[in-house]
Each structure stands twice: as structure tokens, then as C-alpha cells.
Design a protein around this motif. Sequence first.
Motif, PDB file in Angstrom:
ATOM      1  N   HIS A 497      56.180 -23.143  27.219  1.00 34.15           N
ATOM      2  CA  HIS A 497      55.798 -21.969  26.553  1.00 34.15           C
ATOM      3  C   HIS A 497      54.399 -21.910  27.054  1.00 34.15           C
ATOM      4  O   HIS A 497      53.803 -23.209  26.994  1.00 34.15           O
ATOM      5  N   ASP A 500      48.852 -17.248  26.027  1.00 33.66           N
ATOM      6  CA  ASP A 500      48.214 -16.048  26.459  1.00 33.66           C
ATOM      7  C   ASP A 500      48.116 -15.150  25.294  1.00 33.66           C
ATOM      8  O   ASP A 500      48.406 -15.492  24.139  1.00 33.66           O
ATOM      9  N   ASP A 501      47.469 -14.075  25.577  1.00 31.99           N
ATOM     10  CA  ASP A 501      47.069 -12.962  24.283  1.00 31.99           C
ATOM     11  C   ASP A 501      48.355 -12.647  23.689  1.00 31.99           C
ATOM     12  O   ASP A 501      48.478 -12.351  22.513  1.00 31.99           O
ATOM     13  N   ASP A 502      49.499 -12.462  24.535  1.00 33.09           N
ATOM     14  CA  ASP A 502      50.897 -11.681  24.101  1.00 33.09           C
ATOM     15  C   ASP A 502      51.438 -12.862  22.969  1.00 33.09           C
ATOM     16  O   ASP A 502      51.924 -12.389  21.973  1.00 33.09           O
ATOM     17  N   LEU A 503      51.226 -14.156  23.503  1.00 37.27           N
ATOM     18  CA  LEU A 503      51.912 -15.058  22.414  1.00 37.27           C
ATOM     19  C   LEU A 503      51.114 -15.253  21.202  1.00 37.27           C
ATOM     20  O   LEU A 503      51.563 -15.366  20.323  1.00 37.27           O
ATOM     21  N   LYS A 505      49.671 -12.906  19.546  1.00 37.05           N
ATOM     22  CA  LYS A 505      49.808 -11.861  18.869  1.00 37.05           C
ATOM     23  C   LYS A 505      51.229 -11.942  18.443  1.00 37.05           C
ATOM     24  O   LYS A 505      51.519 -11.430  17.096  1.00 37.05           O
ATOM     25  N   GLU A 506      52.209 -12.473  19.176  1.00 34.97           N
ATOM     26  CA  GLU A 506      53.530 -12.889  18.615  1.00 34.97           C
ATOM     27  C   GLU A 506      53.649 -13.694  17.454  1.00 34.97           C
ATOM     28  O   GLU A 506      54.295 -13.677  16.349  1.00 34.97           O
ATOM     29  N   GLN A 508      50.771 -14.134  15.303  1.00 37.66           N
ATOM     30  CA  GLN A 508      50.362 -13.735  14.206  1.00 37.66           C
ATOM     31  C   GLN A 508      51.391 -12.646  13.388  1.00 37.66           C
ATOM     32  O   GLN A 508      51.456 -12.678  12.148  1.00 37.66           O
ATOM     33  N   ASP A 509      52.076 -11.923  14.471  1.00 34.36           N
ATOM     34  CA  ASP A 509      53.109 -10.940  13.904  1.00 34.36           C
ATOM     35  C   ASP A 509      54.222 -11.728  13.045  1.00 34.36           C
ATOM     36  O   ASP A 509      54.699 -11.440  12.016  1.00 34.36           O
TER      37      ASP A 509
END
Length: 550
Positions: A497, A500-503, A505-506, A508-509
Motif C-alpha cells: 500500500h 497518497d491523498d486518495d488513500l 481520504k479513504e 478518513q471515510d
Amino acid sequence: MEATGLIDHFARNNLPPQEQWPVLLLDNNPDVAYPDRLNAATELLGAQIERGLGDNVALQWLENNEEKQITYKELDNLSNQIAHVFVDEMGLVSGNRILLRGPNNLMMAASWLAALKVGLVTVPTMPLLRAVELKTILDKAEIQAAVCDAHLADELNFCMDAAHPSHSAFLKTALFFNDNDPQSLDSLAKTKSTEFTACDTAADDVCLIAFTSGTTGQPKGCMHFHRDVLIMCDTFGKHILRLTPEDKVCGTPPLAFTFGLGGLLCFPLRVGASSVLAQGLTPKTMLEYVDRFGITMTFTAPTFYRQMAGLVNNYSLASLKNTVSAGEALPQATRELWKAASGIEMIDGIGGTEMIHVYVSSRPENVRPGAIGQVVPGFQAQVVDDNLQPVPNGTVGRLAVRGPSGCRYLSDPRQMQFVQDGWNLPGDTFTMDDDGYLFYQARNDDMIISSGYNIAGPEVEDCLLKHPAVSECGVVGVPDDLRGQILKAYIILKEGHYPDDDLAKELQDFVKQNAAPYKYPRAIEFVDDLPRTETGKLQRFMLRKMALTS
């Protein structure tokens, strides 16, 4: 207090006034009904020999990949020889303090037992301490003598060097072990008699000053009696661990840490079991030791079990029956991961240096999800508010505990903070359910207040650990002009893994979906490692410092 058997009265004279002690629950409990005179080392070794267990293996270890062992009778003899060295060569008398410095090995264990037989007050220290930290301990406890593993000699030698900034004026003599020098502790011990008459110590003579880690300031010296050594064996050891002479234990906590002193030395010796001592264990080598030695019980911190969970399929682990977690909070996600991997329900526990060992725990068959457990038999606990009044079940409050052991700091005004109204206040936030199960929230100073919400960092860490990308994490509060504080998560990712920003945010969600949305970390930083103490505890205060400078 009983008439002391010690000549040097420093320890007794520096106990806090008795009105500042916690209530001690010693009456009407046969588990802790000890005679007025006892020596803990004699009880741990001599009592087993009298039971006919002298030929049982007491300690095992690897030396140049060769298995070594020592029986109860041989360990008794060796500790007697070392005791003679302490008296004859070092000139020590009962009540003198002696600093013990070494990893988990035979001579460290035997030296601690020998010191108790002489009536010395032992001060075991973590192997990684530097000279400046050792000086603080040496001066605080006015320690005259030290024994030290030769591989750790440098820092101690600084304390004996009058020209060095860490020189201690109290330390007069030191011997080193695991050394072939004719004047080493090992060599001198070989010349001594294997017979030694143990000091006639009182049950309430001090035998151990265990220093806290000092992560929040000057370390505190926790003073424990000969009876306290037996108390930890005859409460948590007896009722929760239930060791038998057939058991064999192994683990990572240093003997200088009361978690290790109990789990890896005193608990097995109390029942005639065996302990496998090891240095520098990794999750992989811990599992190798289990198979090689037939380990039945392990002691380590939650992070170690989490890392071992991914490796268990490479080992048999046929002998392993119980696994004990302490030192820091066990996330429910780690408990579930370990059970899924090993089939073993974890024994969790919370204790403390001030109380000598664990006071809240549960047997595997009594585990309740999310709870550490109930009070260990012999102890009492309640959850209280800031006025020390019990709060309703299910309400967050401060843990107050008392039992047959309790906090007695070495000449330290912080005694009155830890002990109030007869209760020990360890500094932990808990809730209790109607059945007396205790649910850990956070250290009192680790509670995060964000937009008026009280949020426990460990709860958010537990949630994040359930995400398949997260290997380890730490969550702290950082200042925020709008919300007072926000949550920041420091995260180590599993292999495969990538940050990055996408991970971010994932993740956080993921927290929003699995916990109250206000508990999600508004800031995430991916890191390669997390600051931990030598005993494996996450140093959240270091994370808070990192957050302030980033």
C-alpha cells in the motif's frame, strides 16, 4: 509496619508518610496471608526445592544457537554464590541499594534473586538507558553499588568517571557479568560457597525500587516490599494466568520492567514452571522460540501480536496455549486479528509500576469484546469523577483502584497526586458496565477535545487498524483555532500500500463509516515508524511534539 530486618534504613526512611499510602486490602484474603518475616527470593526458589521441584528446569536460553538450561537447585546455588560476592567483595549490607543493568539473561535474573537474599534493595534499569538517565536514578535512590552486563558497561562507566557530566557521587563500586575477567561477577561467584543464609527480612521491607519511564518528567521510584513480589504472583499470576509446573513462558518485556519481572521470572518460579530468556526478539524469532522450546505462554505488547499474526502460518505453535498482552492498550482489532490467525483468545491486562503488576484482566473464557476485563481477585476498582465520586455505569471517568499492593513513591511529592482518599489513581479514563467489566478509553492526558466532543485516541486507532492498509497507527490531538483540537493520525502502511491523498481520504471515510463521524482524523501523515518506549508503549507525547513542529 513490622520490625525491619535491614541494617541500612534509607528505603524505609524515604517511604511516604503512612497517611499518604493507599488503603491496602490485606486482611481476610488467604491469597496474601503471608507471615511477618519472609524473603521473596527464598519463597521463589527455596520453596520449590522443598516441594521436590529442585530438578525442574527454571531457566532456559540460547547461547551460540545451543540450548542451555539451569534447574531450580542450580539457580539457587548460583544466586547464593552471587550473594556471597555482594557481601564479601562489594561490602554490601542489607538495605543498601544495588543497580542492576542487563538484558534478559541468566546473570541478570540470578543477580536479582541474589540481591533479595542479601536483603538489598534492587533497582533494575532498562538496557537502553543512557548515562544521564542512570545518574538521575543513582542519585535519587542514593545507590552505592551496581552490577552490569559487560556489553552495557560504557554508560555505567560514565557514571563512575569523576570527570564526566553524568558522574554520580553515590556510586562507589560496580561489577560486570558475562565477562571472563578474573574480577568479573561470574568469575568471583565461582569461588564462593553455594550455601547462603538469606537475610531475615520483614514482609514489608523494601526489596525493589522500580522506576517509571519518566516520559512526562523526572522518573518516579516505586517502592515495593518482599510481600509485593509474592502478591503479584498470587493474584494475577494465580487467578488469571494459572501457571503450572508444566508451563514454559517466553516474552519481550525487560526484567527491569515489572511486566517482565513478573511474567518472565517471578510467576513461573512461584509455581515451579520454566522461563525461556531471550534478547532482541522479533515477531519472527518469537514464533521460532515457541516451536523450538515448546512455549506454552507468551508475554509481549499488542504491536508484537499484530505483527506475529501475519506469520503464524509458517509455524506449528502446537504448544502455545495462552498469550498475554500488557504494557499498552490492546485494540479490539488486534485481539480479533490474533485470534483469527492463532485461534487463541488473548489475555489482556492493565497494571502499572506503582501497583507492581496487573490489576484488571480476564481469563480467555470470560473475555467481553472491547473490555480489558474485571478487577483481578483481591483488588477493587471504581470509575470516579474529578471529586472522586463514583459515576454511573457506562459513564466515562477516572479509574480508581486499590488492592493488596499500591503506590509508595520514593520521597516524591507526586505521591499525593497518585493516591487520593485511599485510592490509587493511575491516570486512565475508563467506563464500567453493570457486570464490572472495565473498558479503557485513554490516558487522562490523551483525551482529545474537539468541537466540544471528548474523543479517546486509542478508540480511533482501533478503528483505523481494522482497515486492510494499516499496519500501525497513533492518533493525537493537535491545536486548532476553530475546533480547539483536531485529530491527527500517524500511520504506517502495510506492504503493498502506498501513501497518497486518495488513500488518506479513504481512511478518513472509513473512520466516519465505522465510528461517530466527529471522530475521524482531519489530518493524516504516513510515516515509516512510530516512537515507542523500550517496553513497546506508543509515545503519544512524541507524536504531539511532531505535530507541533510539522
